[in-house]
Design a protein around this motif. Structure first.
Motif, PDB file in Angstrom:
ATOM      1  N   LEU A 306     -20.644 -42.738 -12.054  1.00 30.77           N
ATOM      2  CA  LEU A 306     -20.150 -44.093 -12.294  1.00 30.77           C
ATOM      3  C   LEU A 306     -20.979 -44.819 -13.349  1.00 30.77           C
ATOM      4  O   LEU A 306     -20.421 -45.552 -14.176  1.00 30.77           O
ATOM      5  N   ILE A 307     -22.280 -44.632 -13.346  1.00 34.66           N
ATOM      6  CA  ILE A 307     -23.157 -45.378 -14.250  1.00 34.66           C
ATOM      7  C   ILE A 307     -22.794 -45.149 -15.723  1.00 34.66           C
ATOM      8  O   ILE A 307     -22.556 -46.128 -16.456  1.00 34.66           O
ATOM      9  N   PRO A 308     -22.719 -43.910 -16.234  1.00 33.37           N
ATOM     10  CA  PRO A 308     -22.345 -43.740 -17.646  1.00 33.37           C
ATOM     11  C   PRO A 308     -20.902 -44.148 -17.917  1.00 33.37           C
ATOM     12  O   PRO A 308     -20.575 -44.538 -19.048  1.00 33.37           O
ATOM     13  N   LEU A 309     -20.047 -44.095 -16.921  1.00 34.03           N
ATOM     14  CA  LEU A 309     -18.670 -44.550 -17.102  1.00 34.03           C
ATOM     15  C   LEU A 309     -18.647 -46.048 -17.409  1.00 34.03           C
ATOM     16  O   LEU A 309     -17.933 -46.506 -18.322  1.00 34.03           O
ATOM     17  N   VAL A 310     -19.436 -46.810 -16.674  1.00 27.11           N
ATOM     18  CA  VAL A 310     -19.540 -48.247 -16.923  1.00 27.11           C
ATOM     19  C   VAL A 310     -20.171 -48.502 -18.291  1.00 27.11           C
ATOM     20  O   VAL A 310     -19.740 -49.395 -19.034  1.00 27.11           O
ATOM     21  N   GLN A 311     -21.167 -47.727 -18.651  1.00 25.40           N
ATOM     22  CA  GLN A 311     -21.819 -47.903 -19.946  1.00 25.40           C
ATOM     23  C   GLN A 311     -20.842 -47.668 -21.100  1.00 25.40           C
ATOM     24  O   GLN A 311     -20.827 -48.410 -22.081  1.00 25.40           O
ATOM     25  N   ARG A 312     -20.019 -46.627 -20.970  1.00 25.81           N
ATOM     26  CA  ARG A 312     -19.035 -46.365 -22.024  1.00 25.81           C
ATOM     27  C   ARG A 312     -17.970 -47.455 -22.073  1.00 25.81           C
ATOM     28  O   ARG A 312     -17.507 -47.841 -23.147  1.00 25.81           O
ATOM     29  N   GLY A 313     -17.594 -47.962 -20.907  1.00 25.27           N
ATOM     30  CA  GLY A 313     -16.562 -48.982 -20.872  1.00 25.27           C
ATOM     31  C   GLY A 313     -17.018 -50.316 -21.430  1.00 25.27           C
ATOM     32  O   GLY A 313     -16.240 -51.014 -22.094  1.00 25.27           O
ATOM     33  N   LEU A 314     -18.261 -50.688 -21.203  1.00 25.74           N
ATOM     34  CA  LEU A 314     -18.747 -52.003 -21.621  1.00 25.74           C
ATOM     35  C   LEU A 314     -19.555 -51.967 -22.907  1.00 25.74           C
ATOM     36  O   LEU A 314     -19.823 -53.014 -23.505  1.00 25.74           O
ATOM     37  N   GLY A 315     -19.981 -50.792 -23.339  1.00 26.66           N
ATOM     38  CA  GLY A 315     -20.736 -50.704 -24.592  1.00 26.66           C
ATOM     39  C   GLY A 315     -22.129 -51.281 -24.458  1.00 26.66           C
ATOM     40  O   GLY A 315     -22.748 -51.245 -23.386  1.00 26.66           O
ATOM     41  N   LEU A 316     -22.611 -51.880 -25.540  1.00 23.82           N
ATOM     42  CA  LEU A 316     -23.987 -52.360 -25.575  1.00 23.82           C
ATOM     43  C   LEU A 316     -24.261 -53.479 -24.579  1.00 23.82           C
ATOM     44  O   LEU A 316     -25.408 -53.679 -24.170  1.00 23.82           O
ATOM     45  N   SER A 317     -23.223 -54.219 -24.184  1.00 25.90           N
ATOM     46  CA  SER A 317     -23.450 -55.309 -23.232  1.00 25.90           C
ATOM     47  C   SER A 317     -23.965 -54.781 -21.895  1.00 25.90           C
ATOM     48  O   SER A 317     -24.570 -55.524 -21.121  1.00 25.90           O
ATOM     49  N   ALA A 318     -23.736 -53.501 -21.621  1.00 27.66           N
ATOM     50  CA  ALA A 318     -24.240 -52.905 -20.385  1.00 27.66           C
ATOM     51  C   ALA A 318     -25.734 -52.629 -20.451  1.00 27.66           C
ATOM     52  O   ALA A 318     -26.331 -52.229 -19.446  1.00 27.66           O
ATOM     53  N   PHE A 319     -26.342 -52.828 -21.621  1.00 26.46           N
ATOM     54  CA  PHE A 319     -27.765 -52.547 -21.799  1.00 26.46           C
ATOM     55  C   PHE A 319     -28.578 -53.805 -22.071  1.00 26.46           C
ATOM     56  O   PHE A 319     -29.754 -53.718 -22.402  1.00 26.46           O
ATOM     57  N   VAL A 320     -27.959 -54.976 -21.908  1.00 25.29           N
ATOM     58  CA  VAL A 320     -28.644 -56.231 -22.187  1.00 25.29           C
ATOM     59  C   VAL A 320     -29.422 -56.677 -20.954  1.00 25.29           C
ATOM     60  O   VAL A 320     -28.843 -56.905 -19.888  1.00 25.29           O
ATOM     61  N   ARG A 321     -30.736 -56.788 -21.095  1.00 22.65           N
ATOM     62  CA  ARG A 321     -31.569 -57.271 -19.998  1.00 22.65           C
ATOM     63  C   ARG A 321     -31.157 -58.694 -19.635  1.00 22.65           C
ATOM     64  O   ARG A 321     -30.868 -59.513 -20.510  1.00 22.65           O
ATOM     65  N   GLY A 322     -31.139 -58.989 -18.356  1.00 22.12           N
ATOM     66  CA  GLY A 322     -30.721 -60.300 -17.909  1.00 22.12           C
ATOM     67  C   GLY A 322     -29.281 -60.348 -17.469  1.00 22.12           C
ATOM     68  O   GLY A 322     -28.850 -61.336 -16.863  1.00 22.12           O
ATOM     69  N   GLN A 323     -28.539 -59.276 -17.750  1.00 21.15           N
ATOM     70  CA  GLN A 323     -27.164 -59.171 -17.276  1.00 21.15           C
ATOM     71  C   GLN A 323     -27.143 -58.372 -15.981  1.00 21.15           C
ATOM     72  O   GLN A 323     -27.850 -57.373 -15.833  1.00 21.15           O
ATOM     73  N   ALA A 324     -26.316 -58.815 -15.053  1.00 21.07           N
ATOM     74  CA  ALA A 324     -26.302 -58.179 -13.735  1.00 21.07           C
ATOM     75  C   ALA A 324     -25.948 -56.703 -13.821  1.00 21.07           C
ATOM     76  O   ALA A 324     -26.521 -55.883 -13.112  1.00 21.07           O
ATOM     77  N   VAL A 325     -25.000 -56.361 -14.685  1.00 20.13           N
ATOM     78  CA  VAL A 325     -24.558 -54.971 -14.743  1.00 20.13           C
ATOM     79  C   VAL A 325     -25.703 -54.047 -15.149  1.00 20.13           C
ATOM     80  O   VAL A 325     -25.839 -52.938 -14.622  1.00 20.13           O
ATOM     81  N   GLU A 326     -26.545 -54.513 -16.063  1.00 22.55           N
ATOM     82  CA  GLU A 326     -27.682 -53.688 -16.494  1.00 22.55           C
ATOM     83  C   GLU A 326     -28.687 -53.518 -15.371  1.00 22.55           C
ATOM     84  O   GLU A 326     -29.198 -52.417 -15.129  1.00 22.55           O
ATOM     85  N   GLN A 327     -28.949 -54.601 -14.655  1.00 20.34           N
ATOM     86  CA  GLN A 327     -29.915 -54.515 -13.557  1.00 20.34           C
ATOM     87  C   GLN A 327     -29.386 -53.644 -12.424  1.00 20.34           C
ATOM     88  O   GLN A 327     -30.126 -52.831 -11.853  1.00 20.34           O
ATOM     89  N   VAL A 328     -28.119 -53.807 -12.073  1.00 20.36           N
ATOM     90  CA  VAL A 328     -27.555 -53.035 -10.966  1.00 20.36           C
ATOM     91  C   VAL A 328     -27.601 -51.544 -11.290  1.00 20.36           C
ATOM     92  O   VAL A 328     -27.882 -50.717 -10.416  1.00 20.36           O
ATOM     93  N   MET A 329     -27.347 -51.183 -12.555  1.00 19.96           N
ATOM     94  CA  MET A 329     -27.404 -49.770 -12.927  1.00 19.96           C
ATOM     95  C   MET A 329     -28.815 -49.217 -12.767  1.00 19.96           C
ATOM     96  O   MET A 329     -28.997 -48.107 -12.261  1.00 19.96           O
TER      97      MET A 329
END
Length: 362
Positions: A306-329
Motif C-alpha cells: 500500500l505504501i508505494p501505491l500511495v506514493q505513486r498516486g500522490l507524487g511528491l506531496s506524499a514526501f512532504v514533511r508535516g503532511q499526515a500522509v508522509e508521517q503515517v507512511m
C-alpha cells in the motif's frame, strides 16, 4: 459494550482524515486522555476485575485497536501493549496481582510491556526479602507515561520470568537506542532497573510463561489490528487528497484506489480470521499460533504494498514533511518491523505442511 463501541467510533469520526499533523515528537497525551475517559484502559480487564472483559471478545477488541491505530499508530502501539499486560496478568497472575493492576488501571494508569533489553540485559537475583533487578529495557514505549510495566528478566539459571513493577521514577528514564524514523510519538526510551528491589508478589506466573504457546504467538494479532488501522488512515488520506485535486476520476488513479481497497480488505479479512482463531474452542494451540503468524505476515505484505501505491498516486506531496500522509507512511513502515518475520512465516508454513487447514467454526 455497545455504548463503549459507539463512543470510540464517534471519537474516530470526529478526528477525520486531516491532512495536517501535530508535532510527532510529542506523545499524543490528549488522545490518551480521551481514550481513558471513554474507558479504553479498563475495558480489557476481566469482568470479575471490574472491566468489560474485552479480551474475551476479540471482535470488539479488534475494533478498538483498529480505530486507535487509525487515529494514531503511536497511541495504538501503546494501547496494544497495555492490553497485552492486562491479558498476561489475567492469564498467569495471582489474585493480588490482578487486584493491584486493576486498581491502578481504574485510576488511569497506562501499563506497558517492556521485554527488549538494552545494552545491559535485565537480570533478577533473590535477596533475603525479595528480588533485586539489574539492567535496562531498551525499547520502552511511552516510557514517560507508563506507570506499571510488565518486564521480563533472566535468572541465574537462565530462565525467563515476568515481573510487574512500578515505573514512575524519572531518574531511571534514559534515552532510547536512537531516534527512529517513524513512531516517534510513542515516546520510546530506556528504563534502568538497576538496584530496584521488588517483592515476591511482583513476580507474575512461573518461569517460561511469557513464551508459552499459543499465547506468545497468538497475541500478535492485536498488533496486526493496529496496523490495519494505519492502513485505514493511509487509504482515507489518499482518497481525500485525490478528491481535493479532482483527480479521483482519473482512470489510472482509480486503478490505484481499487488496488488500495483490495489490499486493505485483504488485511482486514486476515485480522478477522486471526481473531476467530484466537477465540476458537476447537483449534489446537499449533493451529492458533500458525494462523495468527500467517495473518501477521499477510497484513505486513499488504501494508508494504500500500505504501508505494500511495506514493505513486500522490507524487511528491506524499514526501512532504508535516503532511499526515508522509508521517503515517513512516509510522506504518516502522511499526511493521516486528521481530523474525521470516521465521514467523516458515514456522506457520511448516505447521500446515503437516496439519490440515482447519475449517471455520459456524
Amino acid at each position: 459494550m455497545a455504548t463503549f463501541r459507539r463512543a470510540l467510533t464517534h471519537l474516530a469520526a470526529s478526528e477525520g482524515p486531516s491532512s495536517s499533523v501535530s508535532d510527532e515528537s510529542l506523545f499524543p497525551s490528549s488522545l490518551l486522555q480521551h481514550l481513558t475517559e471513554l474507558g479504553a484502559l479498563t475495558a480489557p480487564l476481566p469482568v470479575e476485575d471490574g472491566g468489560l472483559g474485552l479480551c474475551s471478545h476479540p471482535y470488539g477488541l479488534m475494533e478498538m485497536l483498529r480505530l486507535t491505530g487509525c487515529l494514531s499508530l503511536s497511541m495504538g502501539r501503546c494501547l496494544e501493549g497495555h492490553v497485552n499486560v492486562l491479558r498476561l496478568v489475567a492469564l498467569y497472575g495471582a489474585h493480588p496481582q490482578r487486584t493491584l493492576l486493576a486498581s491502578a488501571v481504574k485510576r488511569g494508569t497506562l501499563a506497558g510491556i517492556w521485554v527488549t533489553d538494552g545494552n545491559t540485559p535485565v537480570t533478577i537475583t533473590p535477596t533475603n526479602t525479595g528480588y533485586r533487578l539489574t539492567g535496562k529495557k531498551g525499547f520502552s514505549s511511552a516510557v514517560h507515561e507508563v506507570g506499571l510495566a510488565l518486564i521480563t528478566a533472566r535468572t541465574a539459571q537462565d530462565q525467563t520470568i515476568m515481573a510487574l513493577v512500578p515505573t514512575n521514577d524519572p531518574v531511571r528514564i534514559t534515552a532510547g537506542p536512537g531516534k527512529l524514523t517513524g513512531m516517534t510519538a510513542s515516546g520510546t526510551g530506556a528504563y534502568d532497573f538497576t538496584g530496584l528491589v521488588i517483592h515476591p508478589e511482583n513476580i507474575v506466573g512461573q518461569s517460561g510463561d511469557y513464551l508459552r504457546q499459543p499465547e506468545f504467538s497468538a497475541g500478535a494479532w492485536r498488533g496486526s489490528a493496529v496496523a490495519l488501522g494505519g492502513m485505514d488512515r493511509l487509504t482515507d488520506l489518499m482518497l481525500t487528497e485525490l478528491r481535493n485535486r479532482k483527480r479521483d476520476d482519473n482512470l489510472h488513479q482509480q486503478v490505484r484506489i481499487g488496488n488500495a481497497l483490495i489490499l486493505r480488505e485483504t488485511a482486514s479479512m486476515w485480522v478477522c480470521r486471526a481473531a476467530r482463531a484466537v477465540c476458537s474452542t476447537h483449534l489446537s494451540p499449533g493451529d492458533i499460533a500458525a494462523i495468527v503468524n500467517l495473518a501477521r505476515i499477510a497484513v505486513e505484505q499488504a501494508a508494504l504494498e500500500l505504501i508505494p501505491l500511495v506514493q505513486r498516486g500522490l507524487g511528491l506531496s506524499a514526501f512532504v514533511r508535516g503532511q499526515a500522509v508522509e508521517q503515517v507512511m513512516r509510522d506504518l513502515a516502522t511499526y511493521l518491523r516486528q521481530p523474525a518475520p521470516d521465521e514467523t512465516l516458515t514456522e506457520a508454513a511448516h505447521w500446515f505442511t503437516d496439519h490440515p487447514w482447519p475449517e471455520d467454526e459456524t
